[in-house]
Design a protein around this motif. Structure first.
Motif, short mmCIF file in Angstrom:
data_model
loop_
_atom_site.label_atom_id
_atom_site.label_comp_id
_atom_site.label_asym_id
_atom_site.label_seq_id
_atom_site.Cartn_x
_atom_site.Cartn_y
_atom_site.Cartn_z
N ALA A 54 0.84 -1.20 0.00
CA ALA A 54 0.00 0.00 0.00
C ALA A 54 0.88 1.25 0.00
O ALA A 54 1.87 1.30 0.72
N TYR A 55 0.51 2.23 -0.80
CA TYR A 55 1.22 3.50 -0.84
C TYR A 55 0.26 4.68 -0.93
O TYR A 55 -0.52 4.77 -1.88
N PHE A 69 5.90 8.60 -2.04
CA PHE A 69 7.02 8.93 -1.16
C PHE A 69 7.33 7.67 -0.35
O PHE A 69 6.47 7.18 0.37
N THR A 79 10.60 -2.77 -0.49
CA THR A 79 11.42 -1.56 -0.67
C THR A 79 12.91 -1.86 -0.88
O THR A 79 13.61 -1.02 -1.44
C1 FAD Z 1 -2.56 2.33 4.00
C2 FAD Z 1 -1.06 2.29 3.90
C3 FAD Z 1 -0.38 3.30 3.23
C4 FAD Z 1 1.01 3.26 3.15
N1 FAD Z 1 1.66 4.28 2.52
C5 FAD Z 1 3.02 4.30 2.49
C6 FAD Z 1 3.71 5.39 1.87
O1 FAD Z 1 3.12 6.33 1.34
N2 FAD Z 1 5.07 5.35 1.89
C7 FAD Z 1 5.77 4.31 2.47
O2 FAD Z 1 7.00 4.34 2.46
N3 FAD Z 1 5.13 3.29 3.05
C8 FAD Z 1 3.78 3.25 3.06
N4 FAD Z 1 3.13 2.19 3.64
C9 FAD Z 1 3.94 1.05 4.09
C10 FAD Z 1 4.21 0.15 2.87
O3 FAD Z 1 3.01 -0.50 2.49
C11 FAD Z 1 5.29 -0.92 3.14
O4 FAD Z 1 5.15 -1.45 4.41
C12 FAD Z 1 6.67 -0.33 2.99
O5 FAD Z 1 6.85 0.04 1.65
C13 FAD Z 1 7.76 -1.34 3.34
O6 FAD Z 1 7.59 -2.50 2.55
P1 FAD Z 1 8.63 -3.69 2.69
O7 FAD Z 1 8.09 -4.91 2.04
O8 FAD Z 1 9.97 -3.22 2.24
O9 FAD Z 1 8.69 -3.95 4.26
P2 FAD Z 1 7.50 -4.55 5.14
O10 FAD Z 1 7.76 -6.01 5.35
O11 FAD Z 1 6.17 -4.15 4.57
O12 FAD Z 1 7.72 -3.75 6.48
C14 FAD Z 1 8.79 -4.12 7.37
C15 FAD Z 1 8.86 -3.14 8.51
O13 FAD Z 1 9.33 -1.89 8.03
C16 FAD Z 1 8.81 -0.84 8.80
N5 FAD Z 1 8.09 0.09 7.88
C17 FAD Z 1 7.19 -0.24 6.90
N6 FAD Z 1 6.76 0.88 6.26
C18 FAD Z 1 7.41 1.91 6.82
C19 FAD Z 1 7.39 3.31 6.60
N7 FAD Z 1 6.62 3.85 5.61
N8 FAD Z 1 8.16 4.10 7.35
C20 FAD Z 1 8.97 3.56 8.33
N9 FAD Z 1 9.02 2.24 8.60
C21 FAD Z 1 8.26 1.43 7.85
C22 FAD Z 1 7.89 -1.48 9.83
O14 FAD Z 1 8.62 -1.69 11.02
C23 FAD Z 1 7.54 -2.78 9.19
O15 FAD Z 1 7.17 -3.76 10.14
C24 FAD Z 1 1.74 2.20 3.74
C25 FAD Z 1 1.05 1.18 4.40
C26 FAD Z 1 -0.32 1.22 4.50
C27 FAD Z 1 -1.04 0.10 5.23
#
Ligand code: FAD
Length: 253
Positions: A54-55, A69, A79
């Motif tokens: 989700a973003y 962002f 990410t």
């Molecule tokens: C409704 C909604 C909107 C979102 N919008 C955004 C957005 O606009 N920009 C964005 O960067 N992310 C956003 N997120 C979070 C995004 O969906 C992901 O979690 C993030 O991109 C990390 O993905 P990943 O698979 O690398 O790590 P994941 O396995 O998803 O997350 C691992 C860990 O990283 C940390 N984390 C996750 N997201 C963030 C964050 N944004 N900032 C700091 N720590 C974080 C947490 O500790 C999480 O448990 C949103 C989430 C939701 C539910």
């Protein structure tokens, strides 16, 4: 996950703010309509797998492109790959937007003071709302509060000033309030719930949180959201349900 739910879009620009923060824009398909504050579900091919997250949408509902962002989570499935994004790359975009962190959810109290409280990338939906003239015409006061750990993480500051000039032209009730939690020299450096409990946030903007006039939106870190919610409730504010109440939230994890 069914691939038919997605359209394939092209990355148009990438802006890197720090090693762990970046923004990007991509093409926007004509069918993708959203309200400021909503989020998209973006997919990235990692090997044969489509990883989807989700973003929140940064851009305005009237823009021709979509802006986002992003944080970089070092071992994050999404990410750690997304961080290498380049102009021309393909991303998947789920065809419909989601989410209820929108100003249309508020009926009572009537719009007067809008408090937008973000940590980190939780700023995103608020930048979208500020690029909607409706926001500026509805509210007498708009306070954008942006909490980060270090000053280098204060992305979008110049853009916010430009947006306030363009969209809020003649509006005198806008204040941008940065909080830098790891800089004891910063004007505001405590966590948001503390700044609400001790009155420092209200002092900084020159307005009181008030159940009869405040709409308060919280977005980002779930611990901040939870603790701030409790601090607001202690001040008599209530969760917004079925249109009524002050507080609306979005947790990012
Ligand atoms: C409704 C909604 C909107 C979102 N919008 C955004 C957005 O606009 N920009 C964005 O960067 N992310 C956003 N997120 C979070 C995004 O969906 C992901 O979690 C993030 O991109 C990390 O993905 P990943 O698979 O690398 O790590 P994941 O396995 O998803 O997350 C691992 C860990 O990283 C940390 N984390 C996750 N997201 C963030 C964050 N944004 N900032 C700091 N720590 C974080 C947490 O500790 C999480 O448990 C949103 C989430 C939701 C539910």
């Amino acid at each position: 996950m069914s691939i038919e739910k997605f359209s394939v879009e092209k990355v148009l620009s990438v802006q890197r703010w720090t090693n762990t923060l970046f923004s990007f824009t991509m093409t926007r398909p004509a069918h993708f309509k959203f309200t400021a504050g909503q989020f998209a579900r973006i997919g990235l091919k990692v090997g044969d797998e489509l990883v989807v997250r989700a973003y929140s949408i940064v851009s305005s509902p009237f823009d021709e492109t979509l802006e986002f962002f992003s944080i970089v989570v070092p071992d994050g499935a999404f990410t750690s790959n997304l961080q290498h994004l380049q102009v021309g790359d393909e991303l998947y975009l789920e065809k419909i937007p989601y989410g209820f962190l929108t100003l249309t959810r508020y009926q009572l109290p009537l719009p007067q003071d809008l408090w937008l409280l973000a940590t980190g990338t939780g700023l995103a939906p608020f930048v979208s709302m500020l690029q909607d003239f409706d926001t500026w015409s509805k509210y007498q006061h708009i306070y954008l509060v942006y909490s980060v750990r270090t000053a280098s993480e204060l992305a979008y500051v110049e853009r916010i000033q430009e947006i306030a000039q363009t969209f809020g032209e003649g509006h005198t009730g806008f204040k941008f309030v940065p909080i830098v939690t790891r800089d004891p020299q910063a004007v505001l450096h405590d966590r948001l719930p503390i700044l609400i409990e001790n009155g420092a946030l209200e002092q900084a903007v020159g307005c009181q949180l008030n159940p009869a006039t405040s709409h308060v939106m919280l977005c980002g870190n779930p611990q901040m959201v939870e603790d701030t919610k409790e601090a607001l409730k202690a001040r008599g504010l209530t969760m917004n349900r079925r249109g009524e109440g002050n507080i609306a939230v979005e947790n990012y994890w």
